[in-house]
Design a protein around this motif. Structure first.
Motif, short mmCIF file in Angstrom:
data_model
loop_
_atom_site.label_atom_id
_atom_site.label_comp_id
_atom_site.label_asym_id
_atom_site.label_seq_id
_atom_site.Cartn_x
_atom_site.Cartn_y
_atom_site.Cartn_z
N VAL A 10 0.87 -1.18 0.00
CA VAL A 10 0.00 0.00 0.00
C VAL A 10 0.91 1.23 0.00
CG1 VAL A 10 -1.76 1.29 1.26
CG2 VAL A 10 -1.82 -1.21 1.25
N ALA A 11 0.68 2.13 -0.94
CA ALA A 11 1.57 3.28 -1.10
C ALA A 11 1.46 4.29 0.05
CB ALA A 11 1.28 3.98 -2.43
N ARG A 12 0.27 4.47 0.59
CA ARG A 12 0.08 5.46 1.64
C ARG A 12 0.14 4.82 3.01
NH1 ARG A 12 -4.66 9.53 0.32
NH2 ARG A 12 -3.79 10.34 2.25
N GLU A 13 0.67 5.56 3.97
CA GLU A 13 0.70 5.06 5.34
C GLU A 13 -0.50 5.60 6.11
OE1 GLU A 13 4.45 6.45 6.81
OE2 GLU A 13 3.80 8.52 6.90
N LEU A 14 -0.88 4.91 7.18
CA LEU A 14 -1.94 5.36 8.05
C LEU A 14 -1.32 6.26 9.11
CD1 LEU A 14 -3.67 1.91 8.65
CD2 LEU A 14 -4.44 3.73 7.13
N VAL A 15 -1.82 7.48 9.25
CA VAL A 15 -1.29 8.43 10.22
C VAL A 15 -2.46 8.94 11.05
CG1 VAL A 15 -0.04 10.57 10.58
CG2 VAL A 15 0.52 9.13 8.63
N PHE A 16 -2.32 8.84 12.38
CA PHE A 16 -3.38 9.32 13.26
C PHE A 16 -2.81 9.65 14.63
CE2 PHE A 16 -3.15 4.76 13.55
CZ PHE A 16 -3.27 4.48 14.90
N GLU A 17 -3.56 10.43 15.38
CA GLU A 17 -3.22 10.77 16.75
C GLU A 17 -3.98 9.82 17.67
OE1 GLU A 17 -1.19 13.18 18.10
OE2 GLU A 17 -0.51 13.74 16.10
N SER A 18 -3.30 9.33 18.70
CA SER A 18 -3.92 8.40 19.63
C SER A 18 -3.74 8.89 21.05
CB SER A 18 -3.30 7.01 19.48
OG SER A 18 -3.87 6.12 20.43
N ALA A 19 -4.74 8.64 21.88
CA ALA A 19 -4.65 8.98 23.30
C ALA A 19 -3.92 7.90 24.08
CB ALA A 19 -6.05 9.20 23.87
N GLN A 20 -3.65 6.76 23.43
CA GLN A 20 -2.94 5.67 24.09
C GLN A 20 -1.48 6.06 24.28
OE1 GLN A 20 -4.32 2.86 20.99
NE2 GLN A 20 -4.84 1.51 22.71
N THR A 21 -0.85 5.49 25.30
CA THR A 21 0.56 5.76 25.54
C THR A 21 1.42 4.94 24.59
OG1 THR A 21 0.81 3.98 27.17
CG2 THR A 21 0.08 6.14 28.00
N GLY A 22 2.68 5.31 24.49
CA GLY A 22 3.61 4.57 23.65
C GLY A 22 3.76 3.12 24.09
N GLU A 23 3.73 2.89 25.40
CA GLU A 23 3.85 1.54 25.93
C GLU A 23 2.63 0.70 25.56
OE1 GLU A 23 4.29 4.29 27.97
OE2 GLU A 23 6.47 4.23 27.83
N GLU A 24 1.44 1.29 25.61
CA GLU A 24 0.23 0.56 25.24
C GLU A 24 0.24 0.19 23.75
OE1 GLU A 24 -2.99 2.50 28.38
OE2 GLU A 24 -2.69 3.45 26.43
N ILE A 25 0.68 1.11 22.92
CA ILE A 25 0.74 0.84 21.48
C ILE A 25 1.77 -0.23 21.18
CG2 ILE A 25 1.27 1.85 19.23
CD1 ILE A 25 0.16 4.52 20.39
N THR A 26 2.93 -0.14 21.82
CA THR A 26 3.98 -1.14 21.63
C THR A 26 3.50 -2.52 22.06
OG1 THR A 26 5.69 0.53 21.98
CG2 THR A 26 6.36 -1.76 22.23
N ALA A 27 2.79 -2.61 23.18
CA ALA A 27 2.27 -3.89 23.66
C ALA A 27 1.23 -4.44 22.69
CB ALA A 27 1.66 -3.71 25.05
N ALA A 28 0.37 -3.58 22.13
CA ALA A 28 -0.64 -4.04 21.17
C ALA A 28 0.01 -4.56 19.90
CB ALA A 28 -1.60 -2.90 20.85
N VAL A 29 1.07 -3.89 19.43
CA VAL A 29 1.77 -4.34 18.23
C VAL A 29 2.46 -5.68 18.49
CG1 VAL A 29 3.70 -3.83 16.67
CG2 VAL A 29 2.10 -2.02 17.31
#
Length: 74
Positions: A10-29
């Motif tokens: 996919v040529a375009r990336e998904l970009v968004f603002e999240s209220a989740q912390t960096g640690e929460e996002i890292t854990a989800a990934v």
């Protein structure tokens, strides 16, 4: 927190603002990659972003910064 997700073939990336912390996002990934399921995140407006883990190219978790209003002299 600004999040950028690159999806394979996919040529375009998904970009968004999240209220989740960096640690929460890292854990989800990490959970999505180890289980082979989907990565599910929520943006700051309450919308869900769901991406199959098998198609993830990269996830860039930016630093949360306060946006300045007006003209700044620095």
């Amino acid at each position: 927190m600004e999040v950028r997700i690159g999806v394979q073939n996919v040529a375009r990336e998904l970009v968004f603002e999240s209220a989740q912390t960096g640690e929460e996002i890292t854990a989800a990934v990490a959970e999505a990659l180890t289980s082979g399921s989907v990565l599910s995140l929520t943006d700051d407006k309450g919308r869900k972003i769901v991406v199959p883990a098998s198609t993830l190219g990269y996830v860039d978790i930016g630093a949360s910064e306060v946006r300045k209003v007006g003209f700044g002299l620095s």
